[in-house]
Design an enzyme around this catalytic site. Structure first.
Site, PDB file in Angstrom:
ATOM      1  N   ARG A 108      40.751  47.250 -16.939  1.00  0.00           N
ATOM      2  CA  ARG A 108      39.992  48.437 -16.338  1.00  0.00           C
ATOM      3  C   ARG A 108      41.095  49.697 -16.069  1.00  0.00           C
ATOM      4  O   ARG A 108      40.696  50.867 -16.486  1.00  0.00           O
ATOM      5  CB  ARG A 108      39.419  48.273 -15.043  1.00  0.00           C
ATOM      6  CG  ARG A 108      38.275  49.258 -14.599  1.00  0.00           C
ATOM      7  CD  ARG A 108      37.959  49.160 -13.210  1.00  0.00           C
ATOM      8  NE  ARG A 108      36.994  49.843 -12.657  1.00  0.00           N
ATOM      9  CZ  ARG A 108      36.740  51.088 -12.170  1.00  0.00           C
ATOM     10  NH1 ARG A 108      38.018  51.677 -12.354  1.00  0.00           N
ATOM     11  NH2 ARG A 108      35.673  51.673 -11.976  1.00  0.00           N
ATOM     12  N   ARG A 165      35.406  42.735 -11.117  1.00  0.00           N
ATOM     13  CA  ARG A 165      36.683  43.068 -10.433  1.00  0.00           C
ATOM     14  C   ARG A 165      37.082  41.660  -9.613  1.00  0.00           C
ATOM     15  O   ARG A 165      38.335  41.682  -9.135  1.00  0.00           O
ATOM     16  CB  ARG A 165      36.419  44.038  -9.250  1.00  0.00           C
ATOM     17  CG  ARG A 165      36.629  45.452  -9.818  1.00  0.00           C
ATOM     18  CD  ARG A 165      36.284  46.662  -8.767  1.00  0.00           C
ATOM     19  NE  ARG A 165      34.802  46.507  -8.238  1.00  0.00           N
ATOM     20  CZ  ARG A 165      34.312  47.140  -7.073  1.00  0.00           C
ATOM     21  NH1 ARG A 165      35.165  48.115  -6.744  1.00  0.00           N
ATOM     22  NH2 ARG A 165      33.138  46.956  -7.003  1.00  0.00           N
ATOM     23  N   TYR A 186      18.110  55.828  -9.429  1.00  0.00           N
ATOM     24  CA  TYR A 186      19.323  56.260  -9.568  1.00  0.00           C
ATOM     25  C   TYR A 186      19.100  58.109 -10.054  1.00  0.00           C
ATOM     26  O   TYR A 186      19.760  58.795  -9.659  1.00  0.00           O
ATOM     27  CB  TYR A 186      20.377  55.377 -10.539  1.00  0.00           C
ATOM     28  CG  TYR A 186      20.692  54.227  -9.903  1.00  0.00           C
ATOM     29  CD1 TYR A 186      21.890  54.496  -8.954  1.00  0.00           C
ATOM     30  CD2 TYR A 186      20.151  53.046 -10.186  1.00  0.00           C
ATOM     31  CE1 TYR A 186      22.219  53.137  -8.251  1.00  0.00           C
ATOM     32  CE2 TYR A 186      20.562  51.802  -9.779  1.00  0.00           C
ATOM     33  CZ  TYR A 186      21.638  51.967  -8.685  1.00  0.00           C
ATOM     34  OH  TYR A 186      21.993  50.605  -8.199  1.00  0.00           O
ATOM     35  N   ARG A 191      27.087  39.717 -13.241  1.00  0.00           N
ATOM     36  CA  ARG A 191      28.429  40.543 -13.113  1.00  0.00           C
ATOM     37  C   ARG A 191      29.345  39.393 -13.287  1.00  0.00           C
ATOM     38  O   ARG A 191      30.379  39.680 -12.584  1.00  0.00           O
ATOM     39  CB  ARG A 191      28.347  40.826 -11.833  1.00  0.00           C
ATOM     40  CG  ARG A 191      27.409  41.996 -11.772  1.00  0.00           C
ATOM     41  CD  ARG A 191      27.886  43.560 -11.928  1.00  0.00           C
ATOM     42  NE  ARG A 191      27.137  44.554 -12.020  1.00  0.00           N
ATOM     43  CZ  ARG A 191      27.069  45.347 -10.554  1.00  0.00           C
ATOM     44  NH1 ARG A 191      27.973  45.127  -9.678  1.00  0.00           N
ATOM     45  NH2 ARG A 191      26.208  46.486 -10.597  1.00  0.00           N
ATOM     46  N   ASP A 222      26.698  49.286 -18.640  1.00  0.00           N
ATOM     47  CA  ASP A 222      26.073  49.416 -17.273  1.00  0.00           C
ATOM     48  C   ASP A 222      24.709  49.557 -17.374  1.00  0.00           C
ATOM     49  O   ASP A 222      24.281  50.491 -18.570  1.00  0.00           O
ATOM     50  CB  ASP A 222      26.989  50.197 -16.590  1.00  0.00           C
ATOM     51  CG  ASP A 222      26.102  50.235 -15.030  1.00  0.00           C
ATOM     52  OD1 ASP A 222      26.582  49.306 -14.264  1.00  0.00           O
ATOM     53  OD2 ASP A 222      25.487  51.241 -14.608  1.00  0.00           O
TER      54      ASP A 222
HETATM   55  O1  1CP Z   1      29.122  40.902 -16.142  1.00  0.00           O
HETATM   56  C1  1CP Z   1      27.930  41.642 -16.302  1.00  0.00           C
HETATM   57  O2  1CP Z   1      27.045  41.019 -15.606  1.00  0.00           O
HETATM   58  C2  1CP Z   1      27.720  42.692 -17.186  1.00  0.00           C
HETATM   59  C3  1CP Z   1      27.982  43.985 -16.784  1.00  0.00           C
HETATM   60  C4  1CP Z   1      26.993  44.705 -15.884  1.00  0.00           C
HETATM   61  C5  1CP Z   1      25.730  44.955 -15.810  1.00  0.00           C
HETATM   62  C6  1CP Z   1      24.554  43.830 -16.490  1.00  0.00           C
HETATM   63  C7  1CP Z   1      27.535  45.540 -15.032  1.00  0.00           C
HETATM   64  C8  1CP Z   1      28.907  46.025 -15.112  1.00  0.00           C
HETATM   65  N1  1CP Z   1      26.570  46.300 -14.567  1.00  0.00           N
HETATM   66  C9  1CP Z   1      25.305  45.716 -14.914  1.00  0.00           C
HETATM   67  C10 1CP Z   1      23.990  46.130 -14.294  1.00  0.00           C
HETATM   68  C11 1CP Z   1      23.735  46.911 -13.372  1.00  0.00           C
HETATM   69  N2  1CP Z   1      24.716  48.130 -12.935  1.00  0.00           N
HETATM   70  C12 1CP Z   1      22.806  46.929 -12.243  1.00  0.00           C
HETATM   71  C13 1CP Z   1      21.493  46.058 -12.365  1.00  0.00           C
HETATM   72  C14 1CP Z   1      22.108  44.608 -11.801  1.00  0.00           C
HETATM   73  C15 1CP Z   1      22.468  44.646 -10.304  1.00  0.00           C
HETATM   74  O3  1CP Z   1      21.483  44.757  -9.273  1.00  0.00           O
HETATM   75  O4  1CP Z   1      23.550  44.454  -9.874  1.00  0.00           O
HETATM   76  C16 1CP Z   1      22.985  48.038 -11.236  1.00  0.00           C
HETATM   77  C17 1CP Z   1      22.053  48.427 -10.181  1.00  0.00           C
HETATM   78  C18 1CP Z   1      23.767  48.924 -11.859  1.00  0.00           C
HETATM   79  C19 1CP Z   1      24.599  50.162 -11.221  1.00  0.00           C
HETATM   80  C20 1CP Z   1      25.969  50.024 -10.728  1.00  0.00           C
HETATM   81  N3  1CP Z   1      27.054  49.991 -11.783  1.00  0.00           N
HETATM   82  C21 1CP Z   1      26.563  49.680  -9.251  1.00  0.00           C
HETATM   83  C22 1CP Z   1      25.386  49.614  -8.258  1.00  0.00           C
HETATM   84  C23 1CP Z   1      25.702  50.840  -7.578  1.00  0.00           C
HETATM   85  C24 1CP Z   1      24.781  51.062  -6.026  1.00  0.00           C
HETATM   86  O5  1CP Z   1      25.409  51.600  -5.186  1.00  0.00           O
HETATM   87  O6  1CP Z   1      23.601  50.742  -6.060  1.00  0.00           O
HETATM   88  C25 1CP Z   1      27.763  49.617  -9.418  1.00  0.00           C
HETATM   89  C26 1CP Z   1      28.809  49.339  -8.349  1.00  0.00           C
HETATM   90  C27 1CP Z   1      28.072  49.733 -10.981  1.00  0.00           C
HETATM   91  C28 1CP Z   1      29.587  49.864 -11.631  1.00  0.00           C
HETATM   92  C29 1CP Z   1      29.620  48.449 -12.345  1.00  0.00           C
HETATM   93  N4  1CP Z   1      28.860  48.045 -13.277  1.00  0.00           N
HETATM   94  C30 1CP Z   1      29.453  46.905 -13.878  1.00  0.00           C
HETATM   95  C31 1CP Z   1      30.706  46.505 -13.312  1.00  0.00           C
HETATM   96  C32 1CP Z   1      31.919  45.481 -13.421  1.00  0.00           C
HETATM   97  C33 1CP Z   1      30.818  47.681 -12.391  1.00  0.00           C
HETATM   98  C34 1CP Z   1      32.248  47.727 -11.314  1.00  0.00           C
HETATM   99  C35 1CP Z   1      32.817  48.788 -11.899  1.00  0.00           C
HETATM  100  C36 1CP Z   1      34.185  48.643 -11.515  1.00  0.00           C
HETATM  101  O7  1CP Z   1      34.540  49.229 -10.356  1.00  0.00           O
HETATM  102  O8  1CP Z   1      35.043  48.346 -12.333  1.00  0.00           O
END
Ligand code: 1CP
Length: 343
Positions: A39, A30, A152, A26, A76
């Site tokens: 964003r 943010r 999910y 990540r 994502d």
């Molecule tokens: O920079 C990076 O790492 C690249 C992008 C990336 C990756 C590899 C994002 C962007 N998401 C992911 C993978 C991801 N997404 C996972 C696997 C890794 C982990 O466990 O963190 C999972 C479980 C998600 C699902 C997801 N997407 C969540 C978690 C939800 C939960 O409650 O379990 C969330 C909050 C997101 C949104 C997201 N994805 C990525 C970003 C930067 C964001 C935040 C979005 C925002 O508000 O701008």
């Protein structure tokens, strides 16, 4: 620079590089003011993911600021259920939402053409990145693992999600196995297309692997990952594959040996000395700094970083966090971490 000469790729192929390559899960997100601005401009998270210029820019931001050895495609894991026809949206300030599947519900027959047409902007972003990134920076593609995607899809959101999938697993095992196997085929096909477009390594995120008891861990994490690894290798034998079965403790060892991945990404609960002994003889280790250090910094950050470097730098090793960097992280702590690793 050729792919095989990049520091990340050398480490993933089993070389002890001394100073390890470093990137952070990540690393776009943010905690960076420039990401928050982008964003806002994109008008929503999914627009960032599906607009190649935005996805390229979000991926490039942490590379420009910090010069990491590797970039990870900005996207994502939930674009895969979306491309399989499930509704996916993001609730502002909360997170991803999906229409939950009912126990026993089957996905429609796999339509490869529609699936890849939906994901075409992702492949385009990968292509764009190969021409935008600095010559020495490796590009990592990724996907969610079938189990984590299923959690999910079953619950519709990231809360109590393991309960819904685990309930389905035991009340209707055949339909659950069918869902997992369908996801494994889709994920393999997706990763192959990312590599076709220019990804130089891929990581499979099984963020909820810790919720699986041993029999289920084998059936729903190890076996589908092994299938994905075999399918991707048949198309791209030289591309390294990382697995991240988060939170599985000593089962990282059987996961590494049985799936055939080149390396495993470790969460912060694993002692690095154990990983050096039990894992590094069998593959590359990535990890595993406590992500809170990116918020709090100071001596504790340096102390824990030194312990990981001392334990793991003698073998094939990629420095990373144990999980994603959080929105509260201070970019100055990321800079302090890089100075400590690179000397
Ligand atoms: O920079 C990076 O790492 C690249 C992008 C990336 C990756 C590899 C994002 C962007 N998401 C992911 C993978 C991801 N997404 C996972 C696997 C890794 C982990 O466990 O963190 C999972 C479980 C998600 C699902 C997801 N997407 C969540 C978690 C939800 C939960 O409650 O379990 C969330 C909050 C997101 C949104 C997201 N994805 C990525 C970003 C930067 C964001 C935040 C979005 C925002 O508000 O701008």
């Amino acid at each position: 620079m050729k792919t095989e000469d990049k520091l990340l790729i050398r480490a993933l192929k089993g070389e002890a590089t001394g100073v390890p390559p470093v990137w952070l899960m990540r690393q776009a997100g943010r905690y960076l003011p420039e990401y928050r601005e982008l964003r806002e401009q994109a008008g929503g998270f999914l627009n960032l993911c599906y607009t190649p210029d935005f996805a390229v820019e979000a991926t490039m931001q942490p590379i420009r600021r910090f010069g990491f050895d590797a970039s990870i495609l900005f996207s994502d894991i939930l674009v895969v259920p979306h491309a399989l026809g499930r509704d996916v949206w993001f609730e502002q300030g909360e997170g991803p939402r999906l229409n939950p599947m009912a126990v026993g519900e089957a996905l429609p027959a796999f339509d490869a053409e529609a699936f890849h047409a939906h994901l075409a902007p992702v492949y385009e972003a990968v292509k764009g990145l190969r021409s935008s990134l600095p010559a020495e920076t490796a590009l990592i593609g990724f996907a969610g693992a079938p189990w984590t995607l299923a959690t999910y899809m079953a619950a519709g959101r990231g809360k109590d999600e393991q309960a819904a999938a685990r309930q389905w697993m035991f009340t209707s095992p055949d339909s659950f196995a069918a869902l997992i196997d369908r996801l494994a085929d889709a994920v393999a096909s997706y990763l192959i297309r990312q590599i076709d477009a220019g990804a130089e390594a891929v990581q499979i995120f099984d963020s909820w692997a810790s919720a699986l008891a041993p029999n289920a861990f084998d059936r729903y994490c190890v076996q589908p990952t092994k299938h994905i690894v075999e399918t991707v290798r048949a198309a791209h034998p030289d591309t390294p594959i990382l697995g991240f079965p988060r939170g599985v403790g000593s089962s990282y060892a059987s996961f590494l040996k049985e799936t055939g991945v080149n390396g495993v990404s470790l969460d912060q609960n694993v002692a690095p000395e154990w990983a050096a002994e039990a894992l590094q003889p069998h593959g590359t280790v990535q990890g595993n700094l406590e992500p809170m250090h990116m918020v709090t910094g100071g001596d504790a950050l340096l102390r824990d970083t030194d312990r990981i470097l001392a334990a793991l730098s003698g073998g094939p090793f990629v420095f990373n966090l144990g999980h994603g960097i959080t929105p509260q992280a201070d970019p100055a702590n990321v800079e302090a971490l890089l100075r400590r690793i690179r000397g």
